[in-house]
Design a protein around this motif. Structure first.
Motif, mmCIF file in Angstrom:
data_model
loop_
_atom_site.group_PDB
_atom_site.id
_atom_site.type_symbol
_atom_site.label_atom_id
_atom_site.label_comp_id
_atom_site.label_asym_id
_atom_site.label_seq_id
_atom_site.Cartn_x
_atom_site.Cartn_y
_atom_site.Cartn_z
ATOM 1 N N PHE A 73 0.859 -1.194 -0.016
ATOM 2 C CA PHE A 73 -0.137 0.017 -0.027
ATOM 3 C C PHE A 73 0.750 1.245 -0.081
ATOM 4 O O PHE A 73 0.464 2.197 -0.740
ATOM 5 C CB PHE A 73 -0.920 0.023 1.243
ATOM 6 N N THR A 74 1.732 1.348 0.859
ATOM 7 C CA THR A 74 2.877 2.385 0.826
ATOM 8 C C THR A 74 3.312 2.486 -0.265
ATOM 9 O O THR A 74 3.776 3.649 -0.938
ATOM 10 C CB THR A 74 3.819 2.329 1.968
ATOM 11 N N ALA A 75 3.844 1.618 -0.840
ATOM 12 C CA ALA A 75 4.598 1.513 -2.273
ATOM 13 C C ALA A 75 3.906 2.076 -3.374
ATOM 14 O O ALA A 75 4.281 3.036 -4.104
ATOM 15 C CB ALA A 75 5.197 0.143 -2.563
ATOM 16 N N LEU A 76 2.354 1.646 -3.283
ATOM 17 C CA LEU A 76 1.691 2.229 -4.323
ATOM 18 C C LEU A 76 1.378 3.595 -4.139
ATOM 19 O O LEU A 76 1.281 4.346 -5.093
ATOM 20 C CB LEU A 76 0.502 1.193 -4.431
ATOM 21 N N SER A 77 1.169 4.019 -2.883
ATOM 22 C CA SER A 77 0.771 5.325 -2.803
ATOM 23 C C SER A 77 1.860 6.246 -3.166
ATOM 24 O O SER A 77 1.762 7.336 -3.773
ATOM 25 C CB SER A 77 0.617 5.452 -1.246
ATOM 26 N N GLY A 78 3.419 6.037 -2.897
ATOM 27 C CA GLY A 78 4.497 6.412 -3.477
ATOM 28 C C GLY A 78 4.427 6.599 -5.217
ATOM 29 O O GLY A 78 4.574 7.298 -5.691
ATOM 30 N N HIS A 79 4.008 5.451 -5.553
ATOM 31 C CA HIS A 79 4.023 5.334 -7.147
ATOM 32 C C HIS A 79 2.859 6.382 -7.657
ATOM 33 O O HIS A 79 3.148 6.642 -8.870
ATOM 34 C CB HIS A 79 3.583 3.669 -7.658
ATOM 35 N N LEU A 80 1.807 6.139 -7.090
ATOM 36 C CA LEU A 80 0.682 7.390 -7.661
ATOM 37 C C LEU A 80 1.400 8.873 -7.568
ATOM 38 O O LEU A 80 1.035 9.570 -8.536
ATOM 39 C CB LEU A 80 -0.507 7.524 -6.661
ATOM 40 N N THR A 81 1.984 9.349 -6.526
ATOM 41 C CA THR A 81 2.641 10.476 -6.603
ATOM 42 C C THR A 81 3.368 10.448 -7.541
ATOM 43 O O THR A 81 3.644 11.636 -8.127
ATOM 44 C CB THR A 81 3.304 10.698 -5.051
ATOM 45 N N LEU A 164 -2.067 1.919 -12.404
ATOM 46 C CA LEU A 164 -2.340 1.012 -11.458
ATOM 47 C C LEU A 164 -1.815 -0.223 -11.739
ATOM 48 O O LEU A 164 -1.651 -1.223 -11.298
ATOM 49 C CB LEU A 164 -3.855 0.721 -11.580
ATOM 50 N N GLY A 165 -0.860 -0.197 -12.721
ATOM 51 C CA GLY A 165 0.038 -1.424 -12.937
ATOM 52 C C GLY A 165 -0.631 -2.665 -13.435
ATOM 53 O O GLY A 165 -0.219 -3.645 -13.409
#
Ligand SMILES: [Fe+2]
Length: 306
Positions: A73-81, A164-165
């Motif tokens: 979740f944290t990694a995806l949040s960073g990816h969105l940014t 979203l990959g």
């Protein structure tokens, strides 16, 4: 990245009808009401996966994506940014409402609200279908699949594969279809995109049953004259995900695909093909289907984006 489709929320003026429709037709378990009186439905041990909220118009309120755990979740949040997506962290009230551990949400360029979360609340061994559905196929494959309608399928492809990959499974192209299908786990597709020029919208939500007889019994139920549901597409089998399914009307302006036997993709040796038809056999169209719009449909206004 994304593990699966965890939940989905709709808005509808006829939201109250979903209590009977969801339980007596789909075989979902009623999970009570949300703080705004939304009808909540379960299809497995998760507290609820479908919510239909009061709304002045039929709409997709949110699409709930799930990550494996807090780190993902944290990694995806960073990816969105990193992708330039303006994601908002959920308030405590929203976490309580969705019953998840953490959540961020954002709006895509077509006006769809996406929520990414982890840690959805669950009560083991408590799912009990009022129609005796043995099991919905969820778990590692998530809730099911959804089909979004977009004005330009290639633009949407670029967005969803990057942000979203999601991975392309295949496409179906013909003189009337321009469809692309994406997976994030073994389920052949969790998201499909259908091109409708100048429009955005939502075509259907697919729920898959694990027992073939539960599909057959649902066909019997839908065909009964006293069932307030219409068959949109009769029994048939799709070319790409090999799902044997029917499409039925809902109290809202979109359809439910009720299916059995969907194909499982193994990314280790998957090569995305092109098909020129949606079906191997069946899926004949009802009169109502031919007269109806393809789901929730709105003119595309680029201002809807964040
Ligand atoms: Fe489908």
């Amino acid at each position: 990245m994304i593990h699966s489709l965890g939940y989905v929320g709709f808005g509808s003026p006829r939201y109250e009808q979903w209590e009977r429709y969801g339980t007596e037709v789909l075989g979902c378990q009623y999970a009570g009401r949300g703080s705004d009186d939304a009808v909540r439905l379960r299809i497995d041990d998760f507290n609820y996966r479908i919510a239909v909220h009061p709304s002045e118009r039929d709409e997709v309120a949110y699409i709930g994506w799930t990550t494996v755990d807090e780190q993902a979740f944290t990694a995806l949040s960073g990816h969105l940014t990193a992708c330039g997506v303006q994601a908002t962290a959920a308030s405590a009230d929203l976490l309580e409402e969705r019953q998840v551990a953490a959540l961020v949400w954002f709006v895509d360029p077509w006006g769809n609200r996406h929520e990414v979360s982890w840690g959805k609340f669950s009560d083991p061994s408590t799912f009990n279908s009022p129609r005796g559905i043995a099991k919905f196929v969820t778990g590692s494959q998530g809730l099911g699949h959804i089909v979004l309608l977009v004005p330009d399928v290639l633009e949407a492809d670029a967005y969803f594969t990057k942000v979203l990959g999601l991975r392309l499974s295949d496409r179906i192209v013909s003189d009337i279809f321009n469809l692309r299908f994406y997976h994030c786990n073994g389920r052949h597709h969790t998201l499909a995109l259908g091109e409708v020029p100048n429009m955005t919208g939502f075509n259907h939500l697919m729920l898959e049953v694990a027992n073939f007889d539960d599909l057959g019994k649902t066909i019997d139920l839908v065909n009964r004259e006293d069932t307030p549901v219409d068959m949109m597409l009769n029994l048939g089998r799709h070319t790409n995900d090999l799902m044997t399914s029917i499409y039925i009307s809902t109290p809202s302006s979109f359809q439910i695909e009720y299916g059995y036997g969907g194909f499982i993709i193994d990314d280790a040796d998957w090569v995305a093909p092109t098909y020129t038809a949606t079906g191997i056999w069946g899926h004949s169209r009802s009169e109502l289907f031919l007269q109806s719009p393809p789901g929730i449909l709105n003119p595309f206004k680029p201002d809807d984006s964040q």
